[in-house]
Structure formats: structure tokens, C-alpha cells
Design a protein around this motif. Sequence first.
Motif, short mmCIF file in Angstrom:
data_model
loop_
_atom_site.label_atom_id
_atom_site.label_comp_id
_atom_site.label_asym_id
_atom_site.label_seq_id
_atom_site.Cartn_x
_atom_site.Cartn_y
_atom_site.Cartn_z
N PHE A 1 7.39 34.34 -32.66
CA PHE A 1 7.11 33.58 -31.45
C PHE A 1 6.13 32.46 -31.76
CE2 PHE A 1 4.48 37.41 -31.50
CZ PHE A 1 3.20 36.91 -31.39
N VAL A 2 5.99 31.54 -30.80
CA VAL A 2 5.12 30.37 -30.96
C VAL A 2 3.80 30.60 -30.25
CG1 VAL A 2 4.86 27.90 -30.46
CG2 VAL A 2 7.09 28.81 -31.15
N LEU A 3 2.71 30.26 -30.91
CA LEU A 3 1.37 30.30 -30.33
C LEU A 3 0.87 28.88 -30.18
CD1 LEU A 3 -1.38 31.54 -29.50
CD2 LEU A 3 -1.91 31.78 -31.94
N ASN A 4 0.63 28.46 -28.94
CA ASN A 4 0.12 27.11 -28.66
C ASN A 4 -1.36 27.13 -28.32
OD1 ASN A 4 3.16 26.75 -26.93
ND2 ASN A 4 2.68 25.55 -28.74
N GLU B 1 -8.77 25.69 -32.16
CA GLU B 1 -7.70 25.56 -33.15
C GLU B 1 -7.91 26.55 -34.30
OE1 GLU B 1 -5.85 21.46 -33.76
OE2 GLU B 1 -7.91 20.94 -33.21
N LYS B 2 -9.15 26.68 -34.75
CA LYS B 2 -9.45 27.62 -35.84
C LYS B 2 -9.23 29.06 -35.39
CE LYS B 2 -12.85 24.48 -37.91
NZ LYS B 2 -14.31 24.23 -38.11
N THR B 3 -9.60 29.36 -34.15
CA THR B 3 -9.39 30.71 -33.62
C THR B 3 -7.91 31.04 -33.58
OG1 THR B 3 -11.42 30.62 -32.27
CG2 THR B 3 -9.73 32.21 -31.62
N ALA B 4 -7.11 30.08 -33.12
CA ALA B 4 -5.66 30.30 -33.06
C ALA B 4 -5.09 30.58 -34.45
CB ALA B 4 -4.98 29.09 -32.43
N MET B 5 -5.58 29.88 -35.46
CA MET B 5 -5.11 30.10 -36.82
C MET B 5 -5.46 31.50 -37.31
SD MET B 5 -6.00 26.35 -38.49
CE MET B 5 -5.44 26.82 -40.12
N TYR C 1 2.22 28.80 -35.38
CA TYR C 1 1.08 28.14 -34.73
C TYR C 1 1.43 26.68 -34.47
CZ TYR C 1 -3.42 25.81 -34.30
OH TYR C 1 -4.46 25.02 -33.87
N GLN C 2 1.33 26.27 -33.21
CA GLN C 2 1.78 24.94 -32.84
C GLN C 2 0.79 24.31 -31.84
OE1 GLN C 2 5.43 23.97 -30.20
NE2 GLN C 2 6.25 24.02 -32.27
N PRO C 3 -0.25 23.61 -32.33
CA PRO C 3 -1.18 22.93 -31.42
C PRO C 3 -0.51 21.71 -30.80
CG PRO C 3 -1.71 22.40 -33.70
CD PRO C 3 -0.61 23.42 -33.75
N SER D 1 6.61 23.82 -16.43
CA SER D 1 7.88 24.15 -17.08
C SER D 1 7.93 25.61 -17.55
CB SER D 1 8.11 23.23 -18.27
OG SER D 1 7.21 23.52 -19.33
N TYR D 2 6.75 26.23 -17.75
CA TYR D 2 6.66 27.60 -18.27
C TYR D 2 7.31 27.73 -19.65
CZ TYR D 2 6.02 28.06 -13.24
OH TYR D 2 5.64 27.88 -11.94
N ASN D 3 7.38 26.64 -20.38
CA ASN D 3 8.03 26.62 -21.69
C ASN D 3 7.01 26.98 -22.77
OD1 ASN D 3 9.81 26.17 -23.80
ND2 ASN D 3 9.45 23.96 -23.84
N TYR D 4 6.67 28.25 -22.83
CA TYR D 4 5.73 28.72 -23.85
C TYR D 4 5.91 30.21 -24.06
CZ TYR D 4 2.90 30.45 -19.92
OH TYR D 4 2.47 31.12 -18.79
N ASP D 5 5.50 30.69 -25.23
CA ASP D 5 5.49 32.12 -25.51
C ASP D 5 4.12 32.71 -25.24
OD1 ASP D 5 8.16 32.07 -26.34
OD2 ASP D 5 7.61 31.59 -28.41
N CYS D 6 3.10 32.16 -25.90
CA CYS D 6 1.72 32.56 -25.64
C CYS D 6 0.80 31.38 -25.92
CB CYS D 6 1.32 33.79 -26.45
SG CYS D 6 1.46 33.61 -28.24
N VAL D 7 -0.30 31.34 -25.23
CA VAL D 7 -1.20 30.19 -25.26
C VAL D 7 -2.64 30.68 -25.43
CG1 VAL D 7 -2.17 28.31 -23.87
CG2 VAL D 7 0.29 28.72 -23.85
N LEU D 8 -3.40 30.01 -26.26
CA LEU D 8 -4.84 30.27 -26.38
C LEU D 8 -5.60 29.17 -25.64
CD1 LEU D 8 -7.21 31.89 -27.67
CD2 LEU D 8 -7.16 30.20 -29.51
#
Length: 253
Positions: A87-90, A99-103, A118-120, A133-140
Motif C-alpha cells: 500500500f501507499v503511505l502519503n 517526512e523522516k518519520t514516514a520513512m 512512501y509517496q510524499p 477524493s478519498y484517494n489514499y491508503d494511509c496518511v501521516l
Amino acid sequence: KWFRNTKFRQACAYAIDRDAIIKTIYSGHSEPEYGFVTRGNKKWFNPNTPQYPHDPAKALALLKEIGIEKRNGDDFLTDANGNKIEFVLNTNTGNGPREKTAMLIASDLGKLGMHVIYQPIEFNTLIDRLNNSYNYDCVLLGEGGSADPAFSLNVLKSSGFSHDWFPRQKSPSTAWEARIDDLMDAELKTLNYSERKKDYDEVQEIMGEQQPMIFTVVPVFFAAVRTDLGNVRVTALDYYHVTWNAEELYFKK
């Protein structure tokens, strides 16, 4: 389907190494966070909220209970239908610590065998995906503190605009969301602090158990003031930690 499963969300919570985030990104100046209210909010914080210390073995055990495991000697996880856990994490660009936390989170989940992409992306684009749009899997993202439970209705109630794990529901999609709705309505109908605290404590425990939002760390804020400045009341609930009540501050003679 994966994220709609409580045990999947709990497994992700156990997989995150919060101590590594604290040491690597905040130089020790933050604390692990597991619930909707931080202990900086002494009036409303519930210390009995479930916690998820770093435990990859526990995470894998929970995943196995719902049919997610490594199969045929593979080094990645698949579900019972053979789907690779991917899955994608934005998060938003331009925020270094985030950004570092997401990585780090992507790396922790990767160690379990999940493939996290990981996709910032630019902040306004991210918010549009989150709210429209709700076009996401999970978001930080960051969650601001609230001085009173009433200020969190838009997040906690199932019909709320910022109820981001399943936004603007016409009716609660789960029994636990319906229970939170009832508790948040109940705490609005009384001025009795003990009754409101009891209701809000249960809300925090439900959020901690269900993990619709997986909390990571909360920064420790520092502030310095002159010793001759009077009426200083430091708060963690406002960006202006010592000057939020500027009209009440005065110099002692």
C-alpha cells in the motif's frame, strides 16, 4: 479490506518503533504516543488507554490470526487470498520531521514483510485527497490538541468532516463508532466534569483499542520566560505556549 480489520491496524501500531523516531528525529525531545489525548492535557488524559510498544513478534502474530503471513518461503506477507500486502503511505512535502518519520514507519512495516510505497505529495493535494477524493491508503499528518472534548466532535463523530478513517457517514459503519457517537453526545449534555470525564475516558479507550488513527510520538515543547514576568501559565494546547494570555502578563515591580 486490510485496514478495516482491527487486528491489522493493531499490528501496524505494534510494528512502529517510536523510540527510534524519538532518538533519530527529535533528539530525544518527544514521547511515545498511543492515544487521542496526550498526557500534556492533564484535565482530560486517560492513562488507561491501550498502548502498543514496539513488538514485531506481536504484530506478526496478530497478522497471522487474520490470515496474513509469509508463505512458500517468501520474504513478504500475503493475505489468505494470495494478495501481497502492499500500500501507499502519503505525507506532505516540506515538513522535514514528518517526512523522516514516514520513512521510518515505512521501514518498520517493511521489516514485517509489508511493501510500503512512501509517496510524499504537496500539502494541498494531500488535503484534497483526504477530504474530497478519498484517494489514499494511509496518511501521516499531525493532530492538534483540544482543550475540551467538544472541540473534537468533527474528528470523533462518525458524521464529522474530519472523521478521516471513514468520513461523513450517514450512519455509523461499526458498533464502536456508534458508541463513540453516543458518548460524545452524552458529554455535551452535562456540565458535570466527572460525568464528562467518564464518557471521554471511554472514547479514548475505544480509540486506543480500535486504532483507526495510529499515533506515533508527541513533541516535548520548551519555553523560557524572565523571572520578573507575572501570571505566566504555560500550556501545551496552543502554539503560543507562554504568550497565549498576553493580555494578562505583567512585569513584577
